[in-house]
Design a protein around this motif. Structure first.
Motif, PDB file in Angstrom:
ATOM      1  N   LEU A  95    -147.055   2.144 -12.485  1.00 32.63           N
ATOM      2  CA  LEU A  95    -146.085   2.513 -13.512  1.00 32.63           C
ATOM      3  C   LEU A  95    -144.693   2.377 -12.925  1.00 32.63           C
ATOM      4  O   LEU A  95    -144.425   2.870 -11.828  1.00 32.63           O
ATOM      5  CB  LEU A  95    -146.326   3.957 -13.972  1.00 32.63           C
ATOM      6  N   VAL A  97    -140.307   2.089 -14.138  1.00 32.66           N
ATOM      7  CA  VAL A  97    -139.250   2.101 -15.144  1.00 32.66           C
ATOM      8  C   VAL A  97    -138.108   1.251 -14.610  1.00 32.66           C
ATOM      9  O   VAL A  97    -137.625   1.490 -13.510  1.00 32.66           O
ATOM     10  CB  VAL A  97    -138.757   3.533 -15.429  1.00 32.66           C
ATOM     11  N   ILE A 103    -140.654   0.208 -19.479  1.00 35.40           N
ATOM     12  CA  ILE A 103    -141.668   0.606 -18.501  1.00 35.40           C
ATOM     13  C   ILE A 103    -142.683  -0.511 -18.371  1.00 35.40           C
ATOM     14  O   ILE A 103    -142.973  -1.226 -19.327  1.00 35.40           O
ATOM     15  CB  ILE A 103    -142.372   1.941 -18.861  1.00 35.40           C
ATOM     16  N   ALA A 125    -137.647   5.656 -22.038  1.00 32.80           N
ATOM     17  CA  ALA A 125    -138.606   5.084 -21.090  1.00 32.80           C
ATOM     18  C   ALA A 125    -138.986   6.118 -20.030  1.00 32.80           C
ATOM     19  O   ALA A 125    -140.160   6.260 -19.681  1.00 32.80           O
ATOM     20  CB  ALA A 125    -138.031   3.839 -20.433  1.00 32.80           C
ATOM     21  N   GLU A 126    -138.013   6.858 -19.516  1.00 31.30           N
ATOM     22  CA  GLU A 126    -138.290   7.878 -18.503  1.00 31.30           C
ATOM     23  C   GLU A 126    -139.132   9.016 -19.074  1.00 31.30           C
ATOM     24  O   GLU A 126    -140.030   9.528 -18.404  1.00 31.30           O
ATOM     25  CB  GLU A 126    -136.984   8.424 -17.925  1.00 31.30           C
ATOM     26  N   ALA A 129    -142.674   7.687 -19.380  1.00 30.69           N
ATOM     27  CA  ALA A 129    -143.253   7.544 -18.038  1.00 30.69           C
ATOM     28  C   ALA A 129    -143.600   8.908 -17.442  1.00 30.69           C
ATOM     29  O   ALA A 129    -144.653   9.073 -16.827  1.00 30.69           O
ATOM     30  CB  ALA A 129    -142.296   6.785 -17.132  1.00 30.69           C
ATOM     31  N   TYR A 135    -144.575   9.687 -12.874  1.00 29.99           N
ATOM     32  CA  TYR A 135    -143.180   9.307 -12.732  1.00 29.99           C
ATOM     33  C   TYR A 135    -142.324  10.563 -12.772  1.00 29.99           C
ATOM     34  O   TYR A 135    -142.491  11.410 -13.638  1.00 29.99           O
ATOM     35  CB  TYR A 135    -142.776   8.357 -13.862  1.00 29.99           C
TER      36      TYR A 135
END
Length: 144
Positions: A95, A97, A103, A125-126, A129, A135
């Motif tokens: 995984l 970003v 991602i 995206a964060e 994730a 993440y």
């Protein structure tokens, strides 16, 4: 029947079949109209799951749904249909970003390996994730 006539008939038949599939919508890619459609499609396969959050990709082809017990639901378009999955941290091989708000997700599932999913901004995206479980956005900001 001569060989040239037979070859011409076969080529014409294949071209006609391909054109028929294309013009009847067979090459169309499905997209999600919004969060409600993603929730509805996910509920068809997993009616007992409680969804806590929904985030769609920029192109509308994929939705990530927050679920209870550290799991994430995914609705992703494949051709003119949608596939659904429930993913846990144990299902994820890799995984990442990137700076562009996307991602890259690689899954251990041999039927669907994942892909690259671009969001409207990096924070979406964060968030996705982090929900997937492998993440930590604070560590990524320190490394930048």
């Amino acid at each position: 029947m001569s060989l040239p006539v037979l070859v011409a008939l076969v080529v014409f038949g294949i071209a006609l079949s391909v054109a028929a599939v294309h013009f009847t919508g067979g090459t169309r890619t499905a997209t999600l109209a919004g969060a409600d459609q993603a929730l509805s499609r996910f509920a068809e396969d997993f009616p007992d799951e409680a969804v806590t959050a929904i985030r769609l990709t920029k192109d509308g082809r994929t939705a990530f749904l927050g679920l209870e017990q550290a799991r994430t639901g995914i609705v992703h378009s494949v051709g003119d249909c949608f596939l659904t999955r429930i993913v846990t941290a144990g299902d994820i091989v890799a995984l990442n970003v990137d700076d562009g708000g996307a991602i890259t997700l690689k899954l251990a599932d041999f039927t669907w390996k994942g892909g690259r999913f671009a969001f409207a901004d990096r924070s979406d995206a964060e968030t996705v994730a982090a929900a997937l479980g492998l993440y930590d956005p604070s560590l990524a900001k320190e490394a930048a």
